[in-house]
Design an enzyme around this catalytic site. Structure first.
Site, PDB file in Angstrom:
ATOM      1  N   GLU A 192     -19.556   2.508  -8.531  1.00 43.39           N
ATOM      2  CA  GLU A 192     -19.378   3.749  -7.750  1.00 43.39           C
ATOM      3  C   GLU A 192     -18.907   4.882  -8.661  1.00 43.39           C
ATOM      4  O   GLU A 192     -17.978   5.633  -8.367  1.00 43.39           O
ATOM      5  CB  GLU A 192     -18.398   3.541  -6.587  1.00 43.39           C
ATOM      6  CG  GLU A 192     -18.623   4.481  -5.414  1.00 43.39           C
ATOM      7  CD  GLU A 192     -17.550   4.329  -4.341  1.00 43.39           C
ATOM      8  OE1 GLU A 192     -16.373   4.577  -4.618  1.00 43.39           O
ATOM      9  OE2 GLU A 192     -17.902   3.944  -3.217  1.00 43.39           O
ATOM     10  N   GLU A 243      -7.492  10.587  -6.388  1.00 43.65           N
ATOM     11  CA  GLU A 243      -8.739   9.856  -6.657  1.00 43.65           C
ATOM     12  C   GLU A 243      -9.715  10.625  -7.549  1.00 43.65           C
ATOM     13  O   GLU A 243     -10.405  10.024  -8.371  1.00 43.65           O
ATOM     14  CB  GLU A 243      -9.405   9.461  -5.330  1.00 43.65           C
ATOM     15  CG  GLU A 243      -8.660   8.379  -4.542  1.00 43.65           C
ATOM     16  CD  GLU A 243      -7.540   8.935  -3.660  1.00 43.65           C
ATOM     17  OE1 GLU A 243      -7.282  10.162  -3.693  1.00 43.65           O
ATOM     18  OE2 GLU A 243      -6.916   8.122  -2.937  1.00 43.65           O
ATOM     19  N   HIS A 259      -5.809   8.503   6.383  1.00 46.08           N
ATOM     20  CA  HIS A 259      -4.795   7.981   5.457  1.00 46.08           C
ATOM     21  C   HIS A 259      -4.650   8.793   4.184  1.00 46.08           C
ATOM     22  O   HIS A 259      -3.727   8.564   3.420  1.00 46.08           O
ATOM     23  CB  HIS A 259      -5.104   6.530   5.066  1.00 46.08           C
ATOM     24  CG  HIS A 259      -6.263   6.406   4.111  1.00 46.08           C
ATOM     25  ND1 HIS A 259      -7.562   6.463   4.518  1.00 46.08           N
ATOM     26  CD2 HIS A 259      -6.310   6.270   2.767  1.00 46.08           C
ATOM     27  CE1 HIS A 259      -8.365   6.348   3.478  1.00 46.08           C
ATOM     28  NE2 HIS A 259      -7.633   6.237   2.396  1.00 46.08           N
ATOM     29  N   ARG A 283      -3.733  10.924   1.091  1.00 44.16           N
ATOM     30  CA  ARG A 283      -2.425  11.453   0.696  1.00 44.16           C
ATOM     31  C   ARG A 283      -2.339  12.957   0.923  1.00 44.16           C
ATOM     32  O   ARG A 283      -1.308  13.469   1.347  1.00 44.16           O
ATOM     33  CB  ARG A 283      -2.161  11.145  -0.782  1.00 44.16           C
ATOM     34  CG  ARG A 283      -1.625   9.750  -0.969  1.00 44.16           C
ATOM     35  CD  ARG A 283      -1.619   9.310  -2.404  1.00 44.16           C
ATOM     36  NE  ARG A 283      -1.383   7.868  -2.424  1.00 44.16           N
ATOM     37  CZ  ARG A 283      -0.203   7.304  -2.679  1.00 44.16           C
ATOM     38  NH1 ARG A 283       0.842   8.038  -2.974  1.00 44.16           N
ATOM     39  NH2 ARG A 283      -0.071   5.997  -2.639  1.00 44.16           N
TER      40      ARG A 283
HETATM   41  C1  UD1 Z   1      -4.907   3.587  -1.524  1.00 48.12           C
HETATM   42  C2  UD1 Z   1      -5.749   4.332  -2.547  1.00 48.12           C
HETATM   43  C3  UD1 Z   1      -6.795   5.192  -1.860  1.00 48.12           C
HETATM   44  C4  UD1 Z   1      -7.606   4.398  -0.856  1.00 48.12           C
HETATM   45  C5  UD1 Z   1      -6.661   3.665   0.089  1.00 48.12           C
HETATM   46  C6  UD1 Z   1      -7.465   2.781   1.005  1.00 48.12           C
HETATM   47  C7  UD1 Z   1      -4.623   5.066  -4.595  1.00 48.12           C
HETATM   48  C8  UD1 Z   1      -3.936   6.167  -5.281  1.00 48.12           C
HETATM   49  N1  UD1 Z   1      -4.908   5.247  -3.306  1.00 48.12           N
HETATM   50  O1  UD1 Z   1      -4.165   4.537  -0.793  1.00 48.12           O
HETATM   51  O2  UD1 Z   1      -7.658   5.740  -2.842  1.00 48.12           O
HETATM   52  O3  UD1 Z   1      -8.394   5.287  -0.141  1.00 48.12           O
HETATM   53  O4  UD1 Z   1      -5.753   2.853  -0.660  1.00 48.12           O
HETATM   54  O5  UD1 Z   1      -6.733   2.382   2.117  1.00 48.12           O
HETATM   55  O6  UD1 Z   1      -4.883   4.057  -5.197  1.00 48.12           O
HETATM   56  N2  UD1 Z   1       0.695  -0.676   2.875  1.00 48.12           N
HETATM   57  C9  UD1 Z   1       1.122  -1.875   3.419  1.00 48.12           C
HETATM   58  N3  UD1 Z   1       0.272  -2.953   3.368  1.00 48.12           N
HETATM   59  C10 UD1 Z   1      -0.949  -2.912   2.805  1.00 48.12           C
HETATM   60  C11 UD1 Z   1      -1.366  -1.688   2.251  1.00 48.12           C
HETATM   61  C12 UD1 Z   1      -0.537  -0.589   2.284  1.00 48.12           C
HETATM   62  O7  UD1 Z   1       2.210  -1.971   3.955  1.00 48.12           O
HETATM   63  O8  UD1 Z   1      -1.660  -3.928   2.797  1.00 48.12           O
HETATM   64  C13 UD1 Z   1       1.589   0.499   2.940  1.00 48.12           C
HETATM   65  C14 UD1 Z   1       2.747   0.435   1.945  1.00 48.12           C
HETATM   66  O9  UD1 Z   1       3.874   1.009   2.531  1.00 48.12           O
HETATM   67  C15 UD1 Z   1       2.253   1.300   0.799  1.00 48.12           C
HETATM   68  C16 UD1 Z   1       1.479   2.364   1.547  1.00 48.12           C
HETATM   69  O10 UD1 Z   1       0.834   1.670   2.619  1.00 48.12           O
HETATM   70  O11 UD1 Z   1       3.323   1.838   0.043  1.00 48.12           O
HETATM   71  C17 UD1 Z   1       0.448   3.096   0.722  1.00 48.12           C
HETATM   72  O12 UD1 Z   1      -0.384   2.191   0.026  1.00 48.12           O
HETATM   73  P1  UD1 Z   1      -1.021   2.628  -1.405  1.00 48.12           P
HETATM   74  O13 UD1 Z   1      -1.915   1.573  -1.919  1.00 48.12           O
HETATM   75  O14 UD1 Z   1       0.082   3.078  -2.296  1.00 48.12           O
HETATM   76  O15 UD1 Z   1      -1.840   3.900  -1.097  1.00 48.12           O
HETATM   77  P2  UD1 Z   1      -2.888   4.187   0.033  1.00 48.12           P
HETATM   78  O16 UD1 Z   1      -2.465   5.451   0.658  1.00 48.12           O
HETATM   79  O17 UD1 Z   1      -3.108   2.982   0.863  1.00 48.12           O
HETATM   80  N1  UDP Z   2     -11.779  -0.622   7.501  1.00 53.06           N
HETATM   81  C1  UDP Z   2     -11.365  -1.871   7.960  1.00 53.06           C
HETATM   82  N2  UDP Z   2     -10.392  -1.924   8.936  1.00 53.06           N
HETATM   83  C2  UDP Z   2      -9.826  -0.797   9.464  1.00 53.06           C
HETATM   84  C3  UDP Z   2     -10.245   0.468   8.961  1.00 53.06           C
HETATM   85  C4  UDP Z   2     -11.213   0.506   7.974  1.00 53.06           C
HETATM   86  O1  UDP Z   2     -11.867  -2.896   7.524  1.00 53.06           O
HETATM   87  O2  UDP Z   2      -8.960  -0.909  10.338  1.00 53.06           O
HETATM   88  C5  UDP Z   2     -12.802  -0.563   6.431  1.00 53.06           C
HETATM   89  C6  UDP Z   2     -13.954   0.383   6.640  1.00 53.06           C
HETATM   90  O3  UDP Z   2     -15.032  -0.254   7.281  1.00 53.06           O
HETATM   91  C7  UDP Z   2     -14.295   0.823   5.232  1.00 53.06           C
HETATM   92  C8  UDP Z   2     -13.008   0.705   4.481  1.00 53.06           C
HETATM   93  O4  UDP Z   2     -12.141  -0.074   5.286  1.00 53.06           O
HETATM   94  O5  UDP Z   2     -15.235  -0.043   4.617  1.00 53.06           O
HETATM   95  C9  UDP Z   2     -12.406   2.053   4.241  1.00 53.06           C
HETATM   96  O6  UDP Z   2     -11.122   1.915   3.762  1.00 53.06           O
HETATM   97  P1  UDP Z   2     -10.119   3.121   3.726  1.00 53.06           P
HETATM   98  O7  UDP Z   2     -10.506   4.146   4.740  1.00 53.06           O
HETATM   99  O8  UDP Z   2      -8.761   2.528   3.818  1.00 53.06           O
HETATM  100  O9  UDP Z   2     -10.278   3.669   2.235  1.00 53.06           O
HETATM  101  P2  UDP Z   2     -11.319   4.684   1.549  1.00 53.06           P
HETATM  102  O10 UDP Z   2     -12.699   4.221   1.826  1.00 53.06           O
HETATM  103  O11 UDP Z   2     -11.014   6.040   2.088  1.00 53.06           O
HETATM  104  O12 UDP Z   2     -10.950   4.615   0.106  1.00 53.06           O
END
Ligand code: UD1
Ligand code: UDP
Length: 377
Positions: A122, A136, A213, A215
């Protein structure tokens, strides 16, 4: 590791990386020319594990870096440190990273510092704005600088790379593996764990599916999203607004106060990918700031309103299935109501398009890796 075949090490850590890496891992497992050693950072925990479980992937190594409330630099340093240790005992021939997360950037940098070639899945997406999506856009550009093979999902992304002087011979257009994952999963009609979703599916009601979600949307923009949802739900009592809430507490704190208690707003935990695909196929309109969902919904012909001012995924916007609407409360409410009430407008957006490929991106990716590995570069 230790066999004679070149070893590809996919390294990933979040839900979307796992979804997009899974079809490649399945394909690598079938390759007669490559071995595969799956490493996860565990940047996400339950959201990552859900996907690996669904696709039957048991990682060979887990850095287990997740911490609640983790900072970007915390994720990065724990990724670098964990991979430093791993590479000193298990050195792959190629490290494969996906997308634009801190895990991906950290894994690419860790590999580069060990002199291990990086292949980037990607590659080449650009919004043109360093601060959106943040971090990102920056991550993706950093990875481009140190990758040896750039697996671009579309011709647009290939052109972006060429403009940045990436050699043409190092770029392969593959399609996006999210379509492979979606096509494999969407028809399965998996049961919902949440009985409210089964009731909704049986009711035949129109569904507005919402996720957020990013940031850069956290804080006031996300509170506005919550208020817009409350307005839409009050104006449209026959509509069901479904919000699978991201695990991030910052998302929940911003959105939920405005919608709590509304009878036609259904808030769920993060859904397993199988459940989410089923819900997506039931949706009338999708409202999101997600990257992956911007790619999935168009291939099902579901209009997507993108709560951002720009996108590194212009293909669906150009084809008309996706629309950038920003994050103002008034605009979100107006755009959703327009789609609900103007059938002509709805039909003009509800055209299935496949700008991201037809489901063979993983095979093309592994083929490119095999050719590259044969050249040992
Ligand atoms: C991250 C990625 C983002 C992606 C997103 C998908 C970076 C900088 N960001 O953002 O590009 O779009 O994941 O969802 O890498 N948390 C949990 N359990 C989980 C996951 C997350 O509790 O399984 C909570 C935690 O409090 C954590 C917060 O979510 O601190 C944020 O997670 P983090 O991976 O830091 O960033 P995302 O905003 O999820
Ligand atoms: N998705 C999932 N469960 C959910 C919400 C999203 O499996 O409750 C899947 C969705 O189909 C997509 C991916 O998660 O493939 C998107 O992830 P997210 O939006 O967290 O991250 P991003 O694509 O913005 O990086």
């Amino acid at each position: 590791m230790g066999g004679k075949l070149p070893v590809v090490m996919p390294v990933y850590g979040t839900r979307p990386e796992a979804i997009k890496m899974a079809p490649i891992i399945k394909e690598l497992e079938k390759s007669p020319d490559l071995d595969c050693f799956v490493t996860v950072t565990g940047q996400h925990r339950e959201m990552l594990d859900q996907v690996n479980t669904l696709f039957g992937i048991v990682p060979d190594h887990d850095l287990n870096i997740f911490q609640p409330g983790q900072s970007l630099n915390g994720i990065l340093t724990r990724t670098l440190d964990g991979l430093d240790k791993l590479f000193s005992v298990n050195r792959p021939d190629v490290v494969l990273v996906q997308g634009d997360t801190t895990t991906s950037m950290g894994a690419a940098l860790a590999a580069f510092n060990h002199g291990i070639p990086v292949a980037h899945v990607e590659a080449g997406l650009r919004s043109g704005d360093l601060w959106s999506p943040f971090p990102e856009e920056g991550n993706r550009k950093l990875i481009t600088q140190i990758a040896s093979l750039h697996l671009a999902p579309t011709e647009t992304s290939r052109q972006n790379l060429l403009r940045e002087n990436v050699p043409d011979e190092d770029i392969v257009v593959t399609g996006n593996t999210v379509i492979d994952a979606l096509l494999e999963t969407v028809g399965k009609n998996v049961p919902f764990n949440d009985p409210r979703l089964e009731q909704l599916a049986a009711s035949g009601k129109r569904v507005l599916l919402v996720t957020t979600h990013r940031r850069e949307n956290q804080g006031e923009a996300m509170r506005g999203i919550g208020r817009a949802l409350a307005r839409i739900a009050s104006d449209e009592p026959d509509l069901s607004v479904v919000f699978p809430a991201h695990a991030n507490p910052a998302v929940r704190e911003a959105v939920l106060p405005a919608v709590n208690g509304l009878p036609n707003v259904l808030v769920t935990e993060p859904l397993s990918y199988g459940e989410f695909c089923r819900l997506l196929s039931l949706a009338y309109v999708v409202l999101t700031d997600s990257g992956g969902i911007q790619e999935e919904a168009p291939s099902l012909g579901i209009p997507v309103l993108v709560m951002r001012d720009n996108t590194e995924r212009p293909e669906a916007v150009l084809s008309g299935t996706a629309k950038l609407i920003g994050t103002s409360e008034d605009r979100i409410a107006a755009e959703v109501l327009l789609l609900l009430h103007d059938r002509y407008h709805f039909k003009s957006m509800a055209e299935a398009t496949n700008p991201y490929g037809s489901g063979d991106a993983a095979a093309t990716t592994v083929n490119a890796l095999e050719r590259r590995a044969a050249l040992r570069c």
